[in-house]
Scaffold this motif. Sequence first.
Motif, PDB file in Angstrom:
ATOM      1  N   PHE A 149      42.775  34.683  48.190  1.00  0.00           N
ATOM      2  CA  PHE A 149      43.413  34.345  46.775  1.00  0.00           C
ATOM      3  C   PHE A 149      43.414  36.474  46.179  1.00  0.00           C
ATOM      4  O   PHE A 149      44.264  36.600  45.299  1.00  0.00           O
ATOM      5  CB  PHE A 149      42.985  33.965  46.201  1.00  0.00           C
ATOM      6  CG  PHE A 149      43.217  32.411  46.632  1.00  0.00           C
ATOM      7  CD1 PHE A 149      44.392  31.624  46.823  1.00  0.00           C
ATOM      8  CD2 PHE A 149      41.778  31.625  46.806  1.00  0.00           C
ATOM      9  CE1 PHE A 149      44.887  30.876  47.104  1.00  0.00           C
ATOM     10  CE2 PHE A 149      42.900  29.978  46.986  1.00  0.00           C
ATOM     11  CZ  PHE A 149      43.639  29.807  47.009  1.00  0.00           C
ATOM     12  N   LEU A 150      41.877  37.093  46.481  1.00  0.00           N
ATOM     13  CA  LEU A 150      41.588  37.986  45.527  1.00  0.00           C
ATOM     14  C   LEU A 150      43.111  39.557  46.061  1.00  0.00           C
ATOM     15  O   LEU A 150      43.047  39.331  47.446  1.00  0.00           O
ATOM     16  CB  LEU A 150      40.555  38.786  46.031  1.00  0.00           C
ATOM     17  CG  LEU A 150      39.827  39.885  45.543  1.00  0.00           C
ATOM     18  CD1 LEU A 150      39.878  40.134  44.285  1.00  0.00           C
ATOM     19  CD2 LEU A 150      38.601  40.128  46.244  1.00  0.00           C
ATOM     20  N   ASP A 165      49.226  31.398  44.008  1.00  0.00           N
ATOM     21  CA  ASP A 165      48.216  31.389  44.254  1.00  0.00           C
ATOM     22  C   ASP A 165      47.561  30.610  43.684  1.00  0.00           C
ATOM     23  O   ASP A 165      45.786  30.443  43.741  1.00  0.00           O
ATOM     24  CB  ASP A 165      47.530  32.655  45.139  1.00  0.00           C
ATOM     25  CG  ASP A 165      47.547  32.795  46.471  1.00  0.00           C
ATOM     26  OD1 ASP A 165      48.109  31.793  47.063  1.00  0.00           O
ATOM     27  OD2 ASP A 165      47.084  34.311  47.261  1.00  0.00           O
ATOM     28  N   ALA A 166      47.187  31.761  42.023  1.00  0.00           N
ATOM     29  CA  ALA A 166      46.266  30.551  41.223  1.00  0.00           C
ATOM     30  C   ALA A 166      46.681  28.968  41.004  1.00  0.00           C
ATOM     31  O   ALA A 166      45.947  28.882  40.860  1.00  0.00           O
ATOM     32  CB  ALA A 166      46.728  31.801  39.838  1.00  0.00           C
ATOM     33  N   MET A 173      44.923  27.653  43.608  1.00  0.00           N
ATOM     34  CA  MET A 173      43.408  27.916  43.320  1.00  0.00           C
ATOM     35  C   MET A 173      43.199  26.698  42.461  1.00  0.00           C
ATOM     36  O   MET A 173      41.952  25.971  42.199  1.00  0.00           O
ATOM     37  CB  MET A 173      43.173  28.754  42.589  1.00  0.00           C
ATOM     38  CG  MET A 173      42.889  30.195  43.258  1.00  0.00           C
ATOM     39  SD  MET A 173      42.072  31.602  43.039  1.00  0.00           S
ATOM     40  CE  MET A 173      40.466  30.769  42.162  1.00  0.00           C
ATOM     41  N   THR A 185      44.555  37.527  41.072  1.00  0.00           N
ATOM     42  CA  THR A 185      45.117  36.566  42.273  1.00  0.00           C
ATOM     43  C   THR A 185      46.416  37.870  43.047  1.00  0.00           C
ATOM     44  O   THR A 185      46.937  38.618  42.607  1.00  0.00           O
ATOM     45  CB  THR A 185      45.211  35.004  42.363  1.00  0.00           C
ATOM     46  OG1 THR A 185      46.638  34.953  41.298  1.00  0.00           O
ATOM     47  CG2 THR A 185      43.935  34.886  42.053  1.00  0.00           C
ATOM     48  N   THR A 186      46.777  36.949  44.541  1.00  0.00           N
ATOM     49  CA  THR A 186      47.890  37.935  44.832  1.00  0.00           C
ATOM     50  C   THR A 186      49.376  37.484  44.152  1.00  0.00           C
ATOM     51  O   THR A 186      50.103  38.274  44.622  1.00  0.00           O
ATOM     52  CB  THR A 186      47.656  37.830  46.639  1.00  0.00           C
ATOM     53  OG1 THR A 186      47.862  36.210  46.947  1.00  0.00           O
ATOM     54  CG2 THR A 186      46.971  38.318  47.290  1.00  0.00           C
ATOM     55  N   TRP A 209      38.036  32.082  45.424  1.00  0.00           N
ATOM     56  CA  TRP A 209      38.679  33.097  45.403  1.00  0.00           C
ATOM     57  C   TRP A 209      38.382  34.328  46.155  1.00  0.00           C
ATOM     58  O   TRP A 209      38.797  35.167  46.889  1.00  0.00           O
ATOM     59  CB  TRP A 209      38.534  33.870  43.909  1.00  0.00           C
ATOM     60  CG  TRP A 209      38.897  35.028  43.378  1.00  0.00           C
ATOM     61  CD1 TRP A 209      40.590  35.136  43.294  1.00  0.00           C
ATOM     62  CD2 TRP A 209      38.384  36.038  42.964  1.00  0.00           C
ATOM     63  NE1 TRP A 209      41.216  36.691  43.384  1.00  0.00           N
ATOM     64  CE2 TRP A 209      39.831  37.036  42.501  1.00  0.00           C
ATOM     65  CE3 TRP A 209      37.024  36.764  42.374  1.00  0.00           C
ATOM     66  CZ2 TRP A 209      39.342  38.020  41.865  1.00  0.00           C
ATOM     67  CZ3 TRP A 209      36.410  37.488  42.028  1.00  0.00           C
ATOM     68  CH2 TRP A 209      37.952  39.162  41.865  1.00  0.00           C
TER      69      TRP A 209
END
Length: 381
Positions: free
Chosen positions: A235-236, A60-61, A64, A55-56, A209
């Motif tokens: 998020f990628l 963000d993780a 998610m 993730t960025t 994602w």
Amino acid sequence: MNPLIPFNKPYLTGKEAHYIYQAVYSGKISGNGIYTKGCQRFFEERYGFKKTLLTTSCTDALEMAAILANIQPGDEVIVPSYTFVSTALAFVREGAKIVFADSCANNPNIDADKIEALITERTRVIVPVHYAGIACDMDKIMQLAEKYNLLVIEDAAQAIDSFYKGRALGAIGHMAAFSFHETKNIVSGEGGMLAINDDRFADRAEIIWEKGTNRAQFFRGEINKYGWVDTGSSFLPSEIVAAFLYAQLENLDDIQRKRKEIWGLYASGLAGLAEKGLITLTDIPDYATNNAHMFYIVCRDLDTRSKLIEHLKASNIHSVFHYLSLHKSDFYSARSGKTASLPNSDHYTDCLLRLPMYFELTHDNVRFITKEIVDFFNDPS
């Protein structure tokens, strides 16, 4: 005047630029290319995570994970107060009510023995934060989760390559979030990863994602077209970020060896002050390992810490305090209308001090820093 000893300095292995060059000229730099897949495979094979997604950021993780947990407005999430704001904010964005828990008396981790009293019929998630890479008491936390049908989302931002009773941190809860920010053991500037250990969340995580689409399945040839099928976001990370991280992963063992050497020098150099009760050093329970993410000391009071920071600054040593208790933040106080009594969290807010910790810190640097701290306590005036 001695040269500045910064608090942190990102370590470069020497391969980062080479792999970034390869990523740029591969023709695919938007993400989920060879370096993204290589990093994810490394983590799954080395640590036993069922599925990983770069993730960025760790934030963000966590976001998610909050989506995957299906948090609804009014649901309650138990979070330690002594943590970074992202731990709570990821769930606040989904409408959750945050219930703050106190730290342990002997380390900043969430006190597992105080969690059950906080659980209500609205509780959905417990978020243990492995502070300084030292494991929370995961058996107790997972037993509570099973008893009350809750999810456990590990905030493992600081916990790469650290273990609980032989199990990798981040592989125990239903999900976990990691950070590769430039202050972490292995870095990509900014960056993070979601680890998924429960099969219920694996397929949907990939869709979230990929901005709510089933594009990843399309690229694998599993479907003949892709579209918008769920919520999600961007998020990628780019393949450039993954290429940088891949170079770090190749050198993980060397990085960890050096960081542990530095940690050990600090511990031996400051042991005498701890024996006199002038400071407290990191507590590592029998069930936990030490990944040398940070070295911290706990002073007896705020005034002592403030004076020590100034003393070190005068010698060109940059030391920093860490989190401010979230239960006392302006944001939380204005919305909750009350302030919980969490004395251990407040104690670490006032008294914990982080010392410089990075790969290129020399043994002489560490000896100089410890000498300055010992001199301060011998003559704190």
